[in-house]
Design a protein around this motif. Structure first.
Motif, PDB file in Angstrom:
ATOM      1  N   CYS A  96      26.923  38.126  53.914  1.00  0.00           N
ATOM      2  CA  CYS A  96      25.897  39.072  53.755  1.00  0.00           C
ATOM      3  C   CYS A  96      26.687  40.543  53.615  1.00  0.00           C
ATOM      4  O   CYS A  96      26.146  41.260  52.878  1.00  0.00           O
ATOM      5  N   ASN A  97      27.976  40.746  53.907  1.00  0.00           N
ATOM      6  CA  ASN A  97      28.794  41.935  53.681  1.00  0.00           C
ATOM      7  C   ASN A  97      29.229  41.672  52.108  1.00  0.00           C
ATOM      8  O   ASN A  97      29.454  42.920  51.440  1.00  0.00           O
ATOM      9  N   ILE A 116      35.656  43.791  48.192  1.00  0.00           N
ATOM     10  CA  ILE A 116      34.674  42.662  47.520  1.00  0.00           C
ATOM     11  C   ILE A 116      34.360  41.748  48.821  1.00  0.00           C
ATOM     12  O   ILE A 116      33.400  41.037  48.907  1.00  0.00           O
ATOM     13  N   HIS A 155      32.063  36.564  55.756  1.00  0.00           N
ATOM     14  CA  HIS A 155      30.681  36.856  55.932  1.00  0.00           C
ATOM     15  C   HIS A 155      30.152  37.283  54.746  1.00  0.00           C
ATOM     16  O   HIS A 155      30.235  38.132  54.240  1.00  0.00           O
ATOM     17  N   LYS A 172      27.589  47.787  56.989  1.00  0.00           N
ATOM     18  CA  LYS A 172      27.051  47.975  55.783  1.00  0.00           C
ATOM     19  C   LYS A 172      27.037  49.363  55.341  1.00  0.00           C
ATOM     20  O   LYS A 172      26.796  49.801  54.132  1.00  0.00           O
ATOM     21  N   ALA A 201      16.149  44.044  56.837  1.00  0.00           N
ATOM     22  CA  ALA A 201      16.573  44.912  57.846  1.00  0.00           C
ATOM     23  C   ALA A 201      16.258  46.361  57.805  1.00  0.00           C
ATOM     24  O   ALA A 201      16.269  47.114  58.721  1.00  0.00           O
ATOM     25  N   THR A 218      34.061  47.109  58.149  1.00  0.00           N
ATOM     26  CA  THR A 218      34.657  46.656  59.546  1.00  0.00           C
ATOM     27  C   THR A 218      36.060  46.729  59.739  1.00  0.00           C
ATOM     28  O   THR A 218      36.498  46.028  60.288  1.00  0.00           O
ATOM     29  N   ASP A 219      36.667  47.510  58.703  1.00  0.00           N
ATOM     30  CA  ASP A 219      38.178  47.636  58.736  1.00  0.00           C
ATOM     31  C   ASP A 219      38.450  48.174  60.156  1.00  0.00           C
ATOM     32  O   ASP A 219      38.147  49.158  60.670  1.00  0.00           O
ATOM     33  N   GLU A 227      25.516  44.382  61.107  1.00  0.00           N
ATOM     34  CA  GLU A 227      25.293  44.929  59.645  1.00  0.00           C
ATOM     35  C   GLU A 227      24.509  46.468  59.939  1.00  0.00           C
ATOM     36  O   GLU A 227      24.920  47.345  58.990  1.00  0.00           O
ATOM     37  N   HIS A 228      23.533  46.525  60.741  1.00  0.00           N
ATOM     38  CA  HIS A 228      23.109  47.677  60.732  1.00  0.00           C
ATOM     39  C   HIS A 228      22.785  48.185  62.428  1.00  0.00           C
ATOM     40  O   HIS A 228      21.895  48.957  62.730  1.00  0.00           O
ATOM     41  N   ASN A 254      26.726  42.788  49.702  1.00  0.00           N
ATOM     42  CA  ASN A 254      26.429  44.267  49.550  1.00  0.00           C
ATOM     43  C   ASN A 254      27.229  45.114  48.951  1.00  0.00           C
ATOM     44  O   ASN A 254      27.313  46.447  48.746  1.00  0.00           O
ATOM     45  N   LEU A 255      28.506  44.518  48.399  1.00  0.00           N
ATOM     46  CA  LEU A 255      29.715  45.168  47.979  1.00  0.00           C
ATOM     47  C   LEU A 255      29.468  44.982  46.221  1.00  0.00           C
ATOM     48  O   LEU A 255      30.376  45.532  45.523  1.00  0.00           O
ATOM     49  N   VAL A 256      28.691  44.154  45.719  1.00  0.00           N
ATOM     50  CA  VAL A 256      28.458  43.976  44.271  1.00  0.00           C
ATOM     51  C   VAL A 256      27.085  44.109  43.733  1.00  0.00           C
ATOM     52  O   VAL A 256      26.085  44.035  44.540  1.00  0.00           O
ATOM     53  N   THR A 284      35.795  43.377  55.480  1.00  0.00           N
ATOM     54  CA  THR A 284      36.796  42.837  56.266  1.00  0.00           C
ATOM     55  C   THR A 284      36.203  42.335  57.624  1.00  0.00           C
ATOM     56  O   THR A 284      36.907  42.220  58.751  1.00  0.00           O
ATOM     57  N   ASP A 285      35.113  41.629  57.739  1.00  0.00           N
ATOM     58  CA  ASP A 285      34.661  41.232  58.731  1.00  0.00           C
ATOM     59  C   ASP A 285      35.263  40.076  59.497  1.00  0.00           C
ATOM     60  O   ASP A 285      35.725  39.177  58.721  1.00  0.00           O
ATOM     61  N   LYS A 288      18.372  40.198  53.657  1.00  0.00           N
ATOM     62  CA  LYS A 288      19.586  40.969  54.006  1.00  0.00           C
ATOM     63  C   LYS A 288      20.766  40.239  53.523  1.00  0.00           C
ATOM     64  O   LYS A 288      21.761  40.600  52.890  1.00  0.00           O
ATOM     65  N   THR A 289      20.893  38.887  53.557  1.00  0.00           N
ATOM     66  CA  THR A 289      22.045  37.927  53.269  1.00  0.00           C
ATOM     67  C   THR A 289      22.264  38.226  51.577  1.00  0.00           C
ATOM     68  O   THR A 289      23.513  38.172  51.168  1.00  0.00           O
ATOM     69  N   ASN A 316      35.189  47.079  41.053  1.00  0.00           N
ATOM     70  CA  ASN A 316      36.264  46.223  41.508  1.00  0.00           C
ATOM     71  C   ASN A 316      37.255  45.444  40.314  1.00  0.00           C
ATOM     72  O   ASN A 316      38.147  45.151  40.925  1.00  0.00           O
ATOM     73  N   ARG A 331      21.040  45.836  46.791  1.00  0.00           N
ATOM     74  CA  ARG A 331      22.301  46.547  47.536  1.00  0.00           C
ATOM     75  C   ARG A 331      22.343  47.958  47.943  1.00  0.00           C
ATOM     76  O   ARG A 331      21.825  48.656  47.308  1.00  0.00           O
ATOM     77  N   LYS A 382      19.777  39.855  49.012  1.00  0.00           N
ATOM     78  CA  LYS A 382      19.133  40.982  48.530  1.00  0.00           C
ATOM     79  C   LYS A 382      18.708  40.629  47.080  1.00  0.00           C
ATOM     80  O   LYS A 382      18.762  41.608  46.423  1.00  0.00           O
TER      81      LYS A 382
END
Lengths: 344, 344
Positions: free
Chosen positions: A317-318, A261, A315, B260, A64, B264-265, B289-290, A321-323, A264-265, A42-43, B343, A340, A45
């Protein structure tokens, strides 16, 4: 640093020397302890990275979600543990049954164990145990542990836990001990089975279990740095960004890497929303969707509009998941993030 | 609620009655004030929704990036303001020049204004003004305002601001006043030009400007609810999730909507990471994440494993950016999020 000459920002850069060193160090740690390494994909992908992990000695991978497992199965990975307390509807059962190879899943309730009717008989299950993170998982001394074991019958493969309370400065040793104690107690109580644990912060400390499933060690990030699980030299993922605005009097600098990108973790024990590479104290103080705000120290020259900065996120991992694609720094190589967005 | 019978969780649901009512109410607000409405499409990234906004009276759209503008231009939108202080490299200039129709961009520095050499002559620019959010933008009384105006020459179109300090309980009135005051002062100082402002929290209060660019009003979210900009009845986006784990003694319930999909805003003034529809006090206390962790109130029956819950996220704009498709609740309709991940 950037051989992708037309790379527009923000963009995720992967630093190959750090990536390879993180992968080989974790493989060596596991080998030294005689523990199997089943890294959590998951880190990243990204199958190309999982292949590097397997080449270094990883045995199988962890996912996951069923969606992640499907993507990695298509890429040739056929020993997958979906380390999640799945509660399956009929569509999810059909997808699970269609996965090739050795598939194991997690359960942490009698309801979920009994719901496995219709799932392929060779799909085994690990019971999730709560070793102190207080998220999912049953407590080692609970009656449910034996009830789930009975409900699983022949499907029972072992117990797993995630010592997530290891995140945060000074937490790793206690969490690693709790992990081992909980897993060993459960295996003993149930009269056998494998034990699966492991997180990046506890990986160096954990012992006495069968396998571990760290994930974020592949890249590392500000959270791992502040947890004490890595140093800045071990950071393999950065976000290339451009200075788009500044207020000279306030020494306020805005770069174009926002929450869409960086994510906000931000656990309460971490300062800011990531930092500038080479300046671990230069933390992002505010984050909008396409703006990150930094207050530049008086002793450093203020970067110019158009300057490029590498940001180390909280973080990794998140971020992944954004790119849709990541770029290997200093090379022409890029990798699509093929898993992703696989949330279910 | 869910006509997508095979919908697997987590999944984003759009509630059409609330969506339409939010869209028409904002259009009416703008019409009543005689202000143009140029909605920010970063919130939804879905052309079908922008078409509903235009049908209700919106004039043009706002984007955050060139990538978003490209996607919406392909979908037929040809009056686009990229409300961001762009600093353009050569590839970005070429992409900007290839956009059809009326295109305007933001600048907030002399460097960015002078860098517009090579950009198509009919592409105009708005100067970004900081009305109190302390992010990007020049201060209305700064010397830079007139310097940027001079550097832009014929490209100058007007001034814009984002009253982002309107987010948070009790902040909207002050931010709306600051917005109007700053924009009017700048237009007067520069001897003309259009004024563009507006955010969802200030939309009902703002006046005396030419156009406004609210975004999140389309869906609303927990942040808008707690800011006082909407009520729960106005929430048009939820995340359908499944109860996968629970600890009955602790009344702890885990659903499969993690960071995900929810992101996390979490501004400091908001409690938790989203809430369960119909229970605004039932806030998510922890998010992985999940996994989302909820502590269920004693007076409500604990949901069963496998039960489905709708979660209202803190920030709809970041949720949309995490999924490839959204599902219209109670219909067979779904929409691809075609501008997801744009982005740059």
């Amino acid at each position: 640093m950037n051989a992708h000459t037309s790379l527009e920002t923000p963009a995720v850069l992967i630093h190959r020397p750090q990536l390879l060193s993180n992968i080989s160090r974790m493989a060596q740690l596991a080998a030294d302890k005689g523990i199997k390494l089943r890294p959590h994909v998951k880190t990243h992908k990204i199958p190309e990275i999982a292949q590097l992990q397997v080449a270094a000695g990883a045995q199988g991978i962890t996912c996951a979600t069923i969606g992640e497992a499907e993507v990695f199965a298509r890429a040739g990975f056929h020993d997958i543990f979906i380390a999640y307390p799945l509660h399956l509807g009929s569509a999810a059962k059909a997808r699970l049954n269609a996965l090739p190879g050795a598939v194991t899943i997690g359960v942490d309730s009698v309801e979920a164990a009994e719901n496995l009717v219709g799932v392929r008989a060779d799909i085994k299950a690990f019971i999730e145990v709560d070793c102190g993170h207080r998220r999912s998982g049953v407590l080692p001394d609970s009656a449910e542990l034996t009830e789930i074991h009975a409900a699983l019958g022949e499907r029972y493969a072992g117990v797993f836990t995630f010592p997530g309370h290891s995140y945060g400065p000074g937490n790793a040793a206690g969490a690693a001990l709790a992990e081992t104690t909980a897993l060993q107690a459960c295996v003993e109580k149930l009269g056998g089975g494998l034990s699966s644990g492991g997180s990046s912060p506890t990986a160096a400390l954990t012992r006495g279990i069968d396998e571990m499933r760290p994930g974020v060690y592949t890249f590392n990030d500000a959270q791992q740095l502040d947890s004490g699980a890595c140093t800045e030299a071990d950071i393999a993922l950065t976000v290339l960004s451009t200075v788009v605005s500044r207020n000279v009097a306030d020494r306020r600098v805005i770069v174009d890497a926002g929450s869409k990108i960086l994510s906000t973790d931000k656990p309460t024990w971490i300062n800011g929303h990531g930092f500038v590479k080479g300046h671990p104290d230069l933390r992002i103080s505010a984050l909008s969707e396409h703006h990150a705000t930094l207050f530049w120290p008086a002793e450093l020259e203020l970067p110019k509009i158009g300057a490029q900065l590498e940001v180390i996120p909280n973080h990794a991992c998140n971020v992944i998941n954004l790119v849709d694609r990541v770029y290997v720094a200093g090379e022409e190589t890029s990798w699509p993030v093929v898993a992703r967005g696989q949330n279910s």
